[in-house]
Write a protein that holds these residues in place. Structure first.
Motif, short mmCIF file in Angstrom:
data_model
loop_
_atom_site.label_atom_id
_atom_site.label_comp_id
_atom_site.label_asym_id
_atom_site.label_seq_id
_atom_site.Cartn_x
_atom_site.Cartn_y
_atom_site.Cartn_z
N ASP A 12 0.68 -1.23 0.06
CA ASP A 12 0.00 -0.17 -0.05
C ASP A 12 0.89 1.19 0.15
O ASP A 12 2.11 1.30 0.15
CB ASP A 12 -1.04 0.18 1.19
N ARG A 13 0.09 2.41 -0.02
CA ARG A 13 1.01 3.78 -0.26
C ARG A 13 1.81 4.08 0.97
O ARG A 13 2.77 4.49 1.08
CB ARG A 13 -0.10 4.87 -0.89
N GLU A 14 1.06 3.95 2.01
CA GLU A 14 1.41 4.09 3.38
C GLU A 14 2.86 3.47 3.46
O GLU A 14 4.06 4.11 4.21
CB GLU A 14 0.68 3.74 4.61
N ALA A 15 2.94 1.99 3.22
CA ALA A 15 4.14 1.21 3.36
C ALA A 15 5.19 1.69 2.58
O ALA A 15 6.51 1.79 2.66
CB ALA A 15 4.01 -0.34 2.86
N GLU A 17 5.76 4.90 1.31
CA GLU A 17 6.11 6.22 1.71
C GLU A 17 7.04 5.81 3.01
O GLU A 17 8.19 6.59 3.16
CB GLU A 17 5.06 7.09 1.98
N GLU A 18 6.77 4.99 3.94
CA GLU A 18 7.67 4.76 5.01
C GLU A 18 8.90 4.27 4.62
O GLU A 18 9.92 4.51 5.08
CB GLU A 18 6.89 3.61 5.74
N GLU A 21 11.38 6.71 3.40
CA GLU A 21 11.64 7.53 4.51
C GLU A 21 12.93 6.96 4.90
O GLU A 21 13.92 7.37 5.29
CB GLU A 21 10.85 7.73 5.47
N TRP A 51 2.27 -0.82 -4.49
CA TRP A 51 2.71 0.49 -4.79
C TRP A 51 4.37 0.01 -4.88
O TRP A 51 4.99 -0.91 -4.28
CB TRP A 51 2.74 1.30 -3.41
N TRP A 74 8.15 -4.56 5.49
CA TRP A 74 6.90 -3.91 5.20
C TRP A 74 5.87 -4.80 4.28
O TRP A 74 4.85 -4.48 3.66
CB TRP A 74 6.88 -2.60 4.65
#
Length: 81
Positions: A12-15, A17-18, A21, A51, A74
């Motif tokens: 997913d997008r959250e993973a 983006e993490e 970082e 993603w 992730w």
């Protein structure tokens, strides 16, 4: 220089983006990776997308096994070229 790229596939997008970082801190990247949404074939729902985090490795210094293990943190993986 060669045009070596690694592609990490995340759920997913959250993973994704993490991962972006943390990648720079853990692997000392020269440039920020690119995040790309990859809709699965035949799926209309945004939830049915993977993603991708694309990183360039022109010097060939990133260890593919370490990247695969990193993506696994992730629930993702490194796609083989």
């Amino acid at each position: 220089m060669s045009d070596v790229r690694h592609v990490l596939v995340l759920p997913d997008r959250e993973a994704a983006e993490e991962v972006v970082e943390v990648l720079g801190e853990r692997f000392g990247l020269d440039e920020e990776p690119q995040v790309v949404r990859d809709a699965l074939a035949g799926e209309d729902d945004a939830e049915d997308a993977q993603w991708l985090v694309v990183l360039r490795d022109e010097r060939g210094r990133l260890d593919p096994v370490a990247l695969d293990e990193f993506a696994g943190e992730w629930e993702g993986w490194r796609e083989e070229p």
